[in-house]
Scaffold this active site. Structure first.
Site, mmCIF file in Angstrom:
data_model
loop_
_atom_site.group_PDB
_atom_site.id
_atom_site.type_symbol
_atom_site.label_atom_id
_atom_site.label_comp_id
_atom_site.label_asym_id
_atom_site.label_seq_id
_atom_site.Cartn_x
_atom_site.Cartn_y
_atom_site.Cartn_z
ATOM 1 N N CYS A 1 23.715 49.824 4.521
ATOM 2 C CA CYS A 1 23.712 48.910 5.657
ATOM 3 C C CYS A 1 24.489 49.524 6.815
ATOM 4 O O CYS A 1 25.690 49.819 6.683
ATOM 5 C CB CYS A 1 24.315 47.557 5.279
ATOM 6 S SG CYS A 1 24.370 46.382 6.665
ATOM 7 N N CYS B 1 27.301 46.877 8.139
ATOM 8 C CA CYS B 1 28.470 46.682 7.269
ATOM 9 C C CYS B 1 29.109 48.004 6.858
ATOM 10 O O CYS B 1 30.231 48.008 6.339
ATOM 11 C CB CYS B 1 28.071 45.908 6.017
ATOM 12 S SG CYS B 1 27.465 44.230 6.327
ATOM 13 N N HIS C 1 20.850 42.085 5.395
ATOM 14 C CA HIS C 1 21.924 41.777 6.338
ATOM 15 C C HIS C 1 21.496 40.599 7.216
ATOM 16 O O HIS C 1 20.432 40.622 7.835
ATOM 17 C CB HIS C 1 22.247 42.980 7.214
ATOM 18 C CG HIS C 1 23.440 42.763 8.100
ATOM 19 N ND1 HIS C 1 24.732 43.064 7.700
ATOM 20 C CD2 HIS C 1 23.538 42.248 9.365
ATOM 21 C CE1 HIS C 1 25.560 42.752 8.682
ATOM 22 N NE2 HIS C 1 24.870 42.258 9.699
ATOM 23 N N CYS C 2 22.320 39.555 7.253
ATOM 24 C CA CYS C 2 22.027 38.370 8.050
ATOM 25 C C CYS C 2 22.754 38.458 9.385
ATOM 26 O O CYS C 2 23.990 38.553 9.426
ATOM 27 C CB CYS C 2 22.444 37.103 7.304
ATOM 28 S SG CYS C 2 22.216 35.587 8.272
ATOM 29 N N CYS D 1 25.132 35.272 9.822
ATOM 30 C CA CYS D 1 26.396 35.297 9.084
ATOM 31 C C CYS D 1 27.209 36.551 9.389
ATOM 32 O O CYS D 1 28.417 36.577 9.171
ATOM 33 C CB CYS D 1 26.127 35.224 7.579
ATOM 34 S SG CYS D 1 25.278 33.725 7.041
ATOM 35 N N HIS E 1 18.237 32.459 5.928
ATOM 36 C CA HIS E 1 19.386 31.742 6.486
ATOM 37 C C HIS E 1 18.938 30.319 6.805
ATOM 38 O O HIS E 1 17.969 30.109 7.531
ATOM 39 C CB HIS E 1 19.910 32.417 7.753
ATOM 40 C CG HIS E 1 21.124 31.736 8.314
ATOM 41 N ND1 HIS E 1 22.412 32.083 7.938
ATOM 42 C CD2 HIS E 1 21.253 30.704 9.197
ATOM 43 C CE1 HIS E 1 23.269 31.306 8.576
ATOM 44 N NE2 HIS E 1 22.596 30.464 9.337
ATOM 45 N N CYS E 2 19.651 29.348 6.258
ATOM 46 C CA CYS E 2 19.241 27.949 6.395
ATOM 47 C C CYS E 2 20.217 27.190 7.288
ATOM 48 O O CYS E 2 21.397 27.044 6.937
ATOM 49 C CB CYS E 2 19.174 27.285 5.022
ATOM 50 S SG CYS E 2 18.681 25.540 5.078
ATOM 51 N N CYS F 1 23.583 31.187 4.131
ATOM 52 C CA CYS F 1 22.400 31.885 3.634
ATOM 53 C C CYS F 1 22.078 31.416 2.222
ATOM 54 O O CYS F 1 22.985 31.187 1.408
ATOM 55 C CB CYS F 1 22.620 33.399 3.642
ATOM 56 S SG CYS F 1 22.344 34.169 5.252
#
Length: 348
Positions: free
Chosen positions: A107, A110, A120-121, A124, A134-135, A141
């Protein structure tokens, strides 16, 4: 192989959306808790549908059981995180195979190993193990450890919506056939109408989510993986046009998929945090190509005839997606410093 990032001036790209706003997230959380609470208040304290004896006890038990389990599931889905475990990546694997089997992705944001099925979000700002999506409803997530809680939340909310709809309809009929339909206060009718107008579209959406995630669980697939439309490559070309057969390498059959999702537990209906083997760093996958795979496509295949194997399987075509993957990784690291053993080199 770990990239050395220059953190000075490096800005993480956050999701530019009102969904990332804390005020909006708080509103959604409160709203999601208040709606089923309103339904319980109406069903238990207002809707007099003249139940007695065992029917009354059963309906009351079902009402509060579904409500408590829905709220507990929601709490678990909101509070459980899906952070990846800080471990070193597996050894480098130079085989020309599907990157899922190598499990060596990295990533950039990160600056750490990104295990298979991890994403990766941007909302977040971190990687999530076996990320589904993602909700905004849970301001979190949905991933490896809370997917079960999220799924049970949609299930209990759907059942609760069906129960409320039935009791509301029975009470409506009672008022309609009575001498005075407007026997309650104006505040009650406004409250009842508002609850119905908001509840039914919400319940319909939850019903869709429950059905869709049931399908994903049967396939051992996530929403993000499903959106790839079968981009995971198989190892055997199709008979008709020699294109690679698209397969889901994590699908082990619907019974095994469901059992794995609920951790082989009889208490599947309780929204515990999911704790799987290897904790999201690896998953059971279909085996790589075997001689039987080749025989299934070409019955005349001779196991020891290597020339025939090379003719039947065009490895250049098989490597096409992998080479595209390598080129994309090269572009990501272009101009960056890479530490390789004791040497530091710049990717050109």
């Amino acid at each position: 192989m770990l990239p050395i990032h220059n953190h000075e001036g490096h800005k993480h790209k956050k999701g530019k959306s009102f969904l990332h706003n804390k005020s909006f997230s708080t509103f959604v959380l409160v709203f999601t808790v208040m709606m089923p609470t309103n339904c319980v208040i109406l069903e238990f304290f207002v809707f007099d549908i003249e139940l007695e004896g065992f029917d009354y006890k059963l309906q009351t038990f079902a009402l509060f059981f579904i409500y408590i389990m829905a709220m507990f599931s929601y709490y678990q889905a909101v509070t459980i995180n899906n952070d990846t475990i800080p471990k070193p990546p597996p050894p480098a694997d130079n085989r020309p195979i599907d990157p899922n089997y190598k499990n060596t992705a990295h990533c950039i944001d990160c600056n750490r190993w990104k295990p298979v099925r991890t994403h990766h979000c941007s909302m977040c700002g971190k990687c999530n193990s076996r990320m589904d999506h993602h909700c905004p409803w849970i301001a979190n997530c949905v991933g490896l450890r809370n997917h079960r809680s999220f799924y049970l939340f949609t299930m209990y909310m759907m059942f609760g919506g069906l129960q409320y709809s039935w009791r509301s309809w029975v009470y409506f009929q009672k008022l309609y056939y009575s001498d005075n339909f407007f026997q309650n206060s104006v505040v009650f009718y406004l409250f009842w109408t508002f609850t119905n107008v908001v509840l039914y579209p919400t319940a319909a959406m939850l019903g869709f989510l429950f059905g869709y995630h049931s399908y994903l669980i049967l396939q051992n697939q996530t929403t993000l993986e499903g959106m790839k439309a079968g981009s995971q490559q198989g190892c055997v070309p199709n008979k008709k046009d020699d294109r690679l057969i698209s397969v889901n390498v994590f699908d082990r059959g619907w019974i095994a998929n469901v059992a794995w999702f609920f951790e082989y537990s009889y208490f599947w209906w309780i929204p515990f945090e999911s704790v799987h083997d290897n904790d999201g760093t690896s998953f059971p996958m279909l085996p790589l190509c075997t001689v039987e795979d080749f025989k299934r496509v070409n019955p005349d295949f001779v196991e020891n005839d290597k020339d025939q194997m090379n003719e039947r399987i065009d490895f250049n075509k098989m490597d096409e997606k992998y080479l595209d993957y390598l080129e994309a990784q090269k572009q990501q690291y272009k101009g960056k410093k890479i530490q390789l053993h004791d040497r530091v080199i710049t990717v050109e």
